[in-house]
Structures are given as structure tokens and as C-alpha cells.
Design a protein around this motif. Structure first.
Motif, mmCIF file in Angstrom:
data_model
loop_
_atom_site.group_PDB
_atom_site.id
_atom_site.type_symbol
_atom_site.label_atom_id
_atom_site.label_comp_id
_atom_site.label_asym_id
_atom_site.label_seq_id
_atom_site.Cartn_x
_atom_site.Cartn_y
_atom_site.Cartn_z
ATOM 1 N N PHE A 81 0.855 -1.184 0.000
ATOM 2 C CA PHE A 81 0.000 0.000 0.000
ATOM 3 C C PHE A 81 0.893 1.237 0.000
ATOM 4 O O PHE A 81 1.923 1.261 0.667
ATOM 5 C CB PHE A 81 -0.893 -0.018 1.243
ATOM 6 N N VAL A 100 0.728 -3.875 4.557
ATOM 7 C CA VAL A 100 -0.417 -3.836 5.469
ATOM 8 C C VAL A 100 -0.723 -5.249 5.947
ATOM 9 O O VAL A 100 -0.901 -6.163 5.129
ATOM 10 C CB VAL A 100 -1.654 -3.236 4.764
ATOM 11 N N VAL A 153 -6.115 0.681 7.799
ATOM 12 C CA VAL A 153 -6.372 0.757 6.364
ATOM 13 C C VAL A 153 -7.750 0.170 6.119
ATOM 14 O O VAL A 153 -8.072 -0.907 6.628
ATOM 15 C CB VAL A 153 -5.308 -0.006 5.562
ATOM 16 N N HIS A 200 -8.600 2.321 -1.132
ATOM 17 C CA HIS A 200 -8.087 2.156 0.228
ATOM 18 C C HIS A 200 -7.757 3.516 0.833
ATOM 19 O O HIS A 200 -7.132 4.353 0.183
ATOM 20 C CB HIS A 200 -6.840 1.278 0.231
ATOM 21 N N VAL A 202 -6.291 5.337 4.698
ATOM 22 C CA VAL A 202 -5.634 5.032 5.966
ATOM 23 C C VAL A 202 -5.838 6.214 6.905
ATOM 24 O O VAL A 202 -5.571 7.367 6.549
ATOM 25 C CB VAL A 202 -4.133 4.711 5.762
#
Length: 422
Positions: A81, A100, A153, A200, A202
Motif C-alpha cells: 500500500f 499492510v 487501512v 483504500h 488510511v
């Protein structure tokens, strides 16, 4: 029989791989997969079936093996990621490349399994997956649950609907600002994505299911107690100088993001300088700085739940109760804006029925996420709760970090390699 002979024995090899496979099936919880033992038995012992029928050249065999192994690791163990924005500075930096961990909270069984390997949701501007098969949400056993303060995440909740010509934009926010028809005409058409195929994000989890959250003067309070101010949390300050900009070397030493700084000669100084508590003391001690005042918003039109008389801002937010599985909430004209999207979209329940009955019982847990760069983060204050089935994992280690504003080799942040605590 020596060790080499033992490891080459077909029954030893079968026993080893069969044991690992059975443990994986138990973890997966789907015992239909035990039929796969027959394949392992044939590969190790009987060798009746030519499983590698494609093998003519060694490189093709290696590619197929690599694709299978890496895909398996990505689904159940770790996934790469990259931090795309500064919303988590100074905890995670733009250009940080992470692995991750999906083991921490438990990996999700793929809901949309038909996907082109090594892609998430798009390739060459088109969807890289098929919705022909859609599985129900199920999470395997992990080491622990999400904790308050974890960096998490997750799949972006508002990413379930994206604009084809700008898929990274927040469709819902743009629709509120410019109008749905106008934004679709400019950037459409729209594409609807499954929950596990949204982009995604975070952020830091600041409130757990059942918690009551408040933001007072930019700081988080949970259940009436002030939350830990983590070292990476940045707030915005108006910094007045004696009449000149700070030395670039000083800015670099402080670790400030130059892209977020604007020097206003009319102030003179910086109208919005993002600083951690440690940075604040360093800036305060500079001889060229004469005054530092925190920026606290008194108005913010587009924070969740968008009107309804709440009067909240990103710095003065709540109190807000975070939904938890099995808990019931009263549905009224006042509370409906808070829970409407949960009922209709995340849990696919009958919204009309919930309104008529005046109550609703949640089917899963929810979390409240905020970026550490509190004044430059589009987070739960703007789009609401994160459903439990959207949680992917937590950063495990930084394996590369680069600064796009610098040239090689000075663009590589060597001090961040191998960093495991954020």
C-alpha cells in the motif's frame, strides 16, 4: 535414513503439505476445501494427473507459480500500500510504501473474487474485476480487534459510487456542492463498486463501537475523557513572524511539508501551519516568530451529517454515539441523517420500515476514523462511520519512502526504512 532422504520422501512431503492445508481450511472455516487434499496427494504421492499441463518452458511455470503465491499472500496475509496524501502526516508521509497486515484483525474472505491479479479495482481506466460472483462478508480469525488509537487501512465508504472521469473524487461531496446532475455531466457517468473494491484509505481509529465521541477545539474526547494526543497529530496554527519567511533549512529541519505552507506577506507569516506538539515548541522558540495562535473553525458546511441543525465543525464536533452491533437507536427526524446511509447502503435494510417503526438495530460494528493531520484530512468528520466489513488491516512496516519534491537520491527517506511504529 538421513535428513535429505527424509525430506525427499513422498509420504513426508504429503504429510507436511497436508497438515498446512488442513490448518488453512480450519482457519478458512469452509470444509468443502478439504477435497483439495486429493490434489495434494496426487502431487506428492500418486502423480497420476498432469497438473502442470501448460509447462513447456520454465519461465511460464515460474510466472504462474508467482501469481498464485503472491495473490494468496495478498488475500490472507499482507498487501502492499502506498500513502497517497498528507492526511496522516507526521505519522505517515506521502510516498511511504507499506506492507499492510491483514492478520491483525483477520483477513476477509474475498467478496468479489473474480479480479485480475495484482490489481485492486481498475486497469487501463476500466474495472479490473467482475461482479458475476459476489460473496457475503466474512472475516477469518485475527490476532485482535481494532483498538482505539490504531492506524487502520480500510475501504473508503463513499467510494461505492465513483465518477468515471475522476474516480478519486468524492462523488457524494461534489454532488452536495455542485448538484448531482451537474457533476455527472462534467465527470460522469457514475460507476458503482462493491465494498471490497472501493479505494483504500488510511486513518487513525479515534472511537470504537459504542463510544461517544466529541471534538473540542480540534482535540478528541471519548466517553468524556480527553484522548491521547499521539506524537504525529498535527493541528493548524497562525504563525506571525517579524516580517520574513522562515529559512528553508529551518522548515526542512522541522519536518514541515512545504506543499502545505503559504507565506502571507500581509500578515506577515503563515496563516495555516500544521504542527505537532513537538514542532509547536520548536517554532515558538524561533527568534523570528512573534505570535502563534491555533486555528479553530467556527463554521464548516460540509461536515457529516450535513445540516439538520447540528451546527458541528471539524474542530467542534459531536457528541456522537458510534453504532455497535446489536445496539438499537431511535429513528426520528433528528437522528435519521446520522444513520440513514447505514440502514440503506451499508446494511441493505428497509429504510422505510425503520422510519415507520421508529427504531433500528445495527447489524455490524462501526468506527470513527480521523487523519493525524487534522486540518488537512477528509475523514469521518466529512463522510461518517466506517463499517466493520470495510476494515482491511493495519500498517506493519515501511519498506520504501520517497519524497516526490526531491531528486534522486535525496528523495529517498532512508530513516523511514523498516519503521514499524507509527
Amino acid at each position: 535414513m538421513n535428513l535429505k532422504e527424509i525430506t525427499r520422501n513422498k509420504w513426508v512431503k504429503f504429510s507436511f503439505w497436508a497438515l498446512l492445508y488442513v490448518l488453512w481450511v480450519i482457519w478458512l472455516g469452509n470444509y468443502w476445501w478439504l477435497f483439495g487434499l486429493a490434489v495434494i496427494f496426487d502431487l506428492c504421492v500418486s502423480k497420476k494427473v498432469k497438473w502442470r499441463f501448460w509447462k513447456k518452458d520454465g519461465w511460464l511455470d515460474a510466472i504462474i507459480f508467482a501469481v498464485v503465491v503472491v495473490t494468496f499472500i495478498n488475500i490472507f496475509f499482507f498487501q502492499a500500500f502506498k500513502i497517497p496524501s498528507s492526511s496522516m502526516e507526521s505519522s505517515l508521509y506521502t510516498g511511504d510504501h507499506l506492507f499492510v497486515s491483514k492478520l491483525t484483525y483477520g483477513p476477509r474472505v474475498p467478496q468479489t473474487p473474480l479480479t485480475i491479479p495484482f490489481t485492486h479495482n481498475s486497469i487501463f481506466g476500466k474495472e479490473s474485476y467482475s461482479k458475476l460472483i459476489q460473496n457475503d462478508y466474512r472475516r477469518l480469525k485475527g490476532f485482535r480487534n481494532v483498538k482505539r488509537g490504531d492506524i487502520v487501512v480500510f475501504n473508503f465508504p463513499n467510494g461505492d459510487t465513483v465518477l468515471r472521469r475522476d474516480p478519486a473524487a468524492d462523488y457524494y461531496m461534489l454532488s452536495r456542492i455542485y448538484g448531482r446532475e451537474q457533476i455527472i455531466e462534467r465527470l460522469g457517468p457514475v460507476t458503482v463498486r462493491p465494498a471490497d473494491k472501493t479505494d483504500h484509505y488510511v486513518k487513525r481509529c479515534v472511537a470504537l463501537p459504542g463510544d461517544t465521541l466529541e471534538v473540542r477545539d480540534g482535540l478528541v474526547w471519548v466517553n468524556g475523557e480527553k484522548q491521547t494526543v499521539w506524537p504525529g497529530i498535527q493541528l493548524s496554527y497562525k504563525v506571525t513572524t517579524k516580517g520574513g519567511a522562515l529559512n528553508p533549512k529551518t522548515i526542512d529541519k522541522l519536518g514541515l511539508n512545504v506543499k502545505e505552507l503559504f507565506y502571507d506577506s500581509n500578515l506577515p507569516g503563515y496563516p495555516a501551519m500544521p504542527l505537532t506538539a513537538a514542532m509547536l515548541e520548536e517554532v515558538r522558540a524561533l527568534p523570528t516568530v512573534v505570535d502563534i495562535v491555533p486555528n479553530i473553525d467556527s463554521e464548516d458546511t460540509f461536515v457529516f451529517p450535513y445540516g439538520g441543525g447540528f451546527g458541528w465543525t471539524r474542530d467542534q464536533y459531536g457528541p456522537l454515539c458510534i453504532p455497535s452491533k446489536g445496539a438499537s437507536v431511535e429513528i426520528t427526524a433528528e437522528t435519521l441523517p446520522l444513520y440513514e446511509r447505514i440502514i440503506r447502503d451499508y446494511e441493505k435494510s428497509d429504510l422505510r420500515k425503520a422510519i415507520e417503526e421508529g427504531t433500528y438495530t445495527f447489524e455490524q460494528d462501526y468506527y470513527f476514523m480521523m487523519g493525524d493531520n487534522r486540518h488537512n484530512s477528509l475523514d469521518s468528520r466529512y463522510w461518517g462511520f466506517v463499517p466493520e466489513d470495510h476494515v482491511v488491516g493495519t500498517p506493519a512496516v515501511i519498506w520504501l519512502s520517497t519524497d516526490a519534491g526531491r531528486k534522486f537520491p535525496s528523495n529517498i527517506r532512508w530513516n523511514r526504512f523498516g519503521k514499524v511504529k507509527f
